[in-house]
Design a protein around this motif. Structure first.
Motif, PDB file in Angstrom:
ATOM      1  N   LEU A   1      72.690  80.656 -40.092  1.00 38.85           N
ATOM      2  CA  LEU A   1      73.093  81.518 -38.895  1.00 38.85           C
ATOM      3  C   LEU A   1      73.625  83.010 -39.170  1.00 38.85           C
ATOM      4  O   LEU A   1      74.644  83.079 -40.088  1.00 38.85           O
ATOM      5  CB  LEU A   1      74.131  80.535 -37.836  1.00 38.85           C
ATOM      6  N   GLU A   2      73.058  84.047 -38.743  1.00 38.28           N
ATOM      7  CA  GLU A   2      73.590  85.297 -39.150  1.00 38.28           C
ATOM      8  C   GLU A   2      75.247  85.470 -38.453  1.00 38.28           C
ATOM      9  O   GLU A   2      75.610  84.666 -37.776  1.00 38.28           O
ATOM     10  CB  GLU A   2      73.072  86.399 -38.154  1.00 38.28           C
ATOM     11  N   LYS A   3      75.959  86.297 -39.075  1.00 35.84           N
ATOM     12  CA  LYS A   3      77.071  86.655 -38.611  1.00 35.84           C
ATOM     13  C   LYS A   3      77.461  87.510 -37.386  1.00 35.84           C
ATOM     14  O   LYS A   3      75.944  87.798 -36.892  1.00 35.84           O
ATOM     15  CB  LYS A   3      78.077  87.396 -39.767  1.00 35.84           C
ATOM     16  N   LYS A   4      78.385  87.629 -36.758  1.00 39.59           N
ATOM     17  CA  LYS A   4      78.468  88.368 -35.546  1.00 39.59           C
ATOM     18  C   LYS A   4      77.946  89.569 -35.569  1.00 39.59           C
ATOM     19  O   LYS A   4      77.999  90.343 -36.737  1.00 39.59           O
ATOM     20  CB  LYS A   4      79.813  88.385 -35.181  1.00 39.59           C
TER      21      LYS A   4
ATOM     22  N   ASP B   1      76.700  87.178 -28.078  1.00 38.79           N
ATOM     23  CA  ASP B   1      76.023  88.086 -28.714  1.00 38.79           C
ATOM     24  C   ASP B   1      74.793  87.428 -29.339  1.00 38.79           C
ATOM     25  O   ASP B   1      74.711  86.115 -29.698  1.00 38.79           O
ATOM     26  CB  ASP B   1      76.974  88.953 -29.735  1.00 38.79           C
ATOM     27  N   PHE B   2      73.882  88.172 -29.742  1.00 38.44           N
ATOM     28  CA  PHE B   2      72.418  87.984 -30.326  1.00 38.44           C
ATOM     29  C   PHE B   2      72.774  87.854 -31.816  1.00 38.44           C
ATOM     30  O   PHE B   2      73.094  88.647 -32.562  1.00 38.44           O
ATOM     31  CB  PHE B   2      71.634  89.016 -30.044  1.00 38.44           C
ATOM     32  N   ARG B   3      72.653  86.325 -32.144  1.00 37.09           N
ATOM     33  CA  ARG B   3      72.851  85.984 -33.601  1.00 37.09           C
ATOM     34  C   ARG B   3      71.348  85.394 -33.994  1.00 37.09           C
ATOM     35  O   ARG B   3      71.285  84.304 -32.989  1.00 37.09           O
ATOM     36  CB  ARG B   3      74.012  85.292 -33.833  1.00 37.09           C
ATOM     37  N   LEU B   4      70.676  85.684 -34.967  1.00 29.32           N
ATOM     38  CA  LEU B   4      69.703  84.762 -35.358  1.00 29.32           C
ATOM     39  C   LEU B   4      69.669  83.638 -36.239  1.00 29.32           C
ATOM     40  O   LEU B   4      70.690  83.878 -37.117  1.00 29.32           O
ATOM     41  CB  LEU B   4      68.630  85.795 -36.022  1.00 29.32           C
ATOM     42  N   TYR B   5      69.065  82.633 -36.117  1.00 30.18           N
ATOM     43  CA  TYR B   5      68.857  81.691 -37.237  1.00 30.18           C
ATOM     44  C   TYR B   5      67.901  82.324 -38.217  1.00 30.18           C
ATOM     45  O   TYR B   5      66.790  82.533 -37.516  1.00 30.18           O
ATOM     46  CB  TYR B   5      68.543  80.518 -36.390  1.00 30.18           C
ATOM     47  N   VAL B   6      68.008  82.460 -39.151  1.00 27.78           N
ATOM     48  CA  VAL B   6      67.438  82.820 -40.637  1.00 27.78           C
ATOM     49  C   VAL B   6      67.024  81.771 -41.300  1.00 27.78           C
ATOM     50  O   VAL B   6      67.500  81.113 -42.171  1.00 27.78           O
ATOM     51  CB  VAL B   6      68.289  84.007 -41.181  1.00 27.78           C
ATOM     52  N   TYR B   7      65.543  81.836 -41.196  1.00 25.53           N
ATOM     53  CA  TYR B   7      64.708  80.741 -42.142  1.00 25.53           C
ATOM     54  C   TYR B   7      63.959  81.238 -43.402  1.00 25.53           C
ATOM     55  O   TYR B   7      63.577  82.494 -43.201  1.00 25.53           O
ATOM     56  CB  TYR B   7      63.680  80.093 -41.199  1.00 25.53           C
ATOM     57  N   ASP B   8      64.217  80.369 -44.144  1.00 28.85           N
ATOM     58  CA  ASP B   8      63.430  80.818 -45.466  1.00 28.85           C
ATOM     59  C   ASP B   8      62.025  79.989 -45.591  1.00 28.85           C
ATOM     60  O   ASP B   8      61.735  79.262 -44.557  1.00 28.85           O
ATOM     61  CB  ASP B   8      64.347  80.392 -46.804  1.00 28.85           C
TER      62      ASP B   8
END
Length: 316
Positions: free
Chosen positions: A215-218, A201-208
């Motif tokens: 890493l986003e949850k499912k 499934d598509f999970r994004l790495y979220v950067y600040d």
């Protein structure tokens, strides 16, 4: 501002490449320069220049700019050479205000809109990851890769065949740490959707803004490209939510694609295993997404990451 994005790619282009080119076409103010040995006929738009060249010739071109023997045995090692393209390919970049490097496994949205802030403010370096980084095109900036970090030099990296991730490392010698050590500011605000290759499934790495990430949850998520813009679409606590990105990066993912004529296509859907330009109801897609408990690339990438960490430890 005139911008050129350089993308060498050797071997057979991915089967979704025409969709990549379609997203380039809707960025007429940005130019792509692709070096490749794949002579298949693709739908190259006017703002994408293709230069047919073997990997051997491309390696010789880079070598010609240095007075010591470089190690560049495979295209994968090019990640360490991305930051020097402004120096070694200067003849291809005449007249451009900025140049950058990018990956082929990206679907581009409205890049100019997302780049307007750093361009107006005149940053020398925009973004910091290998799939897209942009530099101001001048001699001094293009040779900053020669500066040291904690006494380490680019020559050490170019003299070995081991991968050092010189284009994006945040802790050891790289363009990012060089800029930090020498107090050159660079634009850190994320403009991208960086999709993990570890999960189906598509999970994004979220950067600040400090380049830290999680890493986003499912999630039940897809992406939609429409008239030059790219969005994520997902359910969030029962509400349909959409977010726009400058581009999305879906690294190391196998896709099925429609093979129809994309000339008149104005939108397409990107699912975890498929890119389709057919008219499909987004809600129906989200409600009927295929789910996988076991995803083979997860194990492949975990093993690869472990080997990489071990090699760095041994190297240290």
């Amino acid at each position: 501002m005139k911008i050129a994005l350089i993308c060498p790619y050797f071997g057979k282009m991915p089967n979704y490449f025409n969709y990549v080119l379609k997203s380039c076409e809707f960025n007429p103010d940005i130019n792509w320069i692709i070096f490749t040995d794949d002579r298949e006929k693709f739908n190259y738009p006017k703002n994408v220049k293709v230069i047919y060249m073997s990997f051997t010739k491309f390696r010789e071109l880079i070598q010609s700019k240095f007075d010591f023997n470089i190690r560049l045995e495979t295209p994968y090692k090019l990640c360490d050479y991305k930051p020097v393209y402004g120096f070694v390919l200067e003849e291809y970049l005449e007249g451009f205000d900025y140049w950058g490097h990018c990956d082929i496994d990206c679907i581009f949205g409205d890049l100019k809109s997302f780049l307007s802030e750093p361009l107006i403010k005149g940053y020398d370096k925009i973004c910091y990851l290998g799939h897209l980084t942009i530099y101001k095109n001048n001699s001094e900036n293009n040779q900053r890769f020669k500066l040291t970090y904690e006494g380490n030099s680019y020559k050490d990296i170019f003299s070995e065949d081991k991968i050092y991730v010189f284009d994006e490392d945040l802790h050891k010698l790289s363009m990012n740490t060089i800029y930090k050590e020498h107090n050159y500011d660079f634009y850190k605000k994320p403009i991208f959707g960086d999709i993990s290759c570890l999960y189906y499934d598509f999970r994004l790495y979220v950067y600040d803004d400090n380049c830290e990430y999680r890493l986003e949850k499912k999630s039940n998520q897809i992406f939609k490209w429409e008239n030059g813009k790219v969005f994520s679409i997902k359910y969030n606590e029962g509400i349909l939510e959409s977010n726009e990105f400058g581009y999305i990066h879906f690294q190391k993912r196998t896709m099925k694609v429609d093979h129809g004529d994309l000339h008149s296509v104005k939108e397409f859907i990107i699912k975890p295993n498929n890119i389709s330009s057919e008219k499909i109801n987004v809600i129906n897609i989200l409600n009927n997404q295929e789910k996988k408990l076991i995803y083979a690339p997860f194990f492949k990438q975990k093993i690869k990451a472990l080997k990489y960490k071990l090699s760095r430890l041994i190297g240290d």
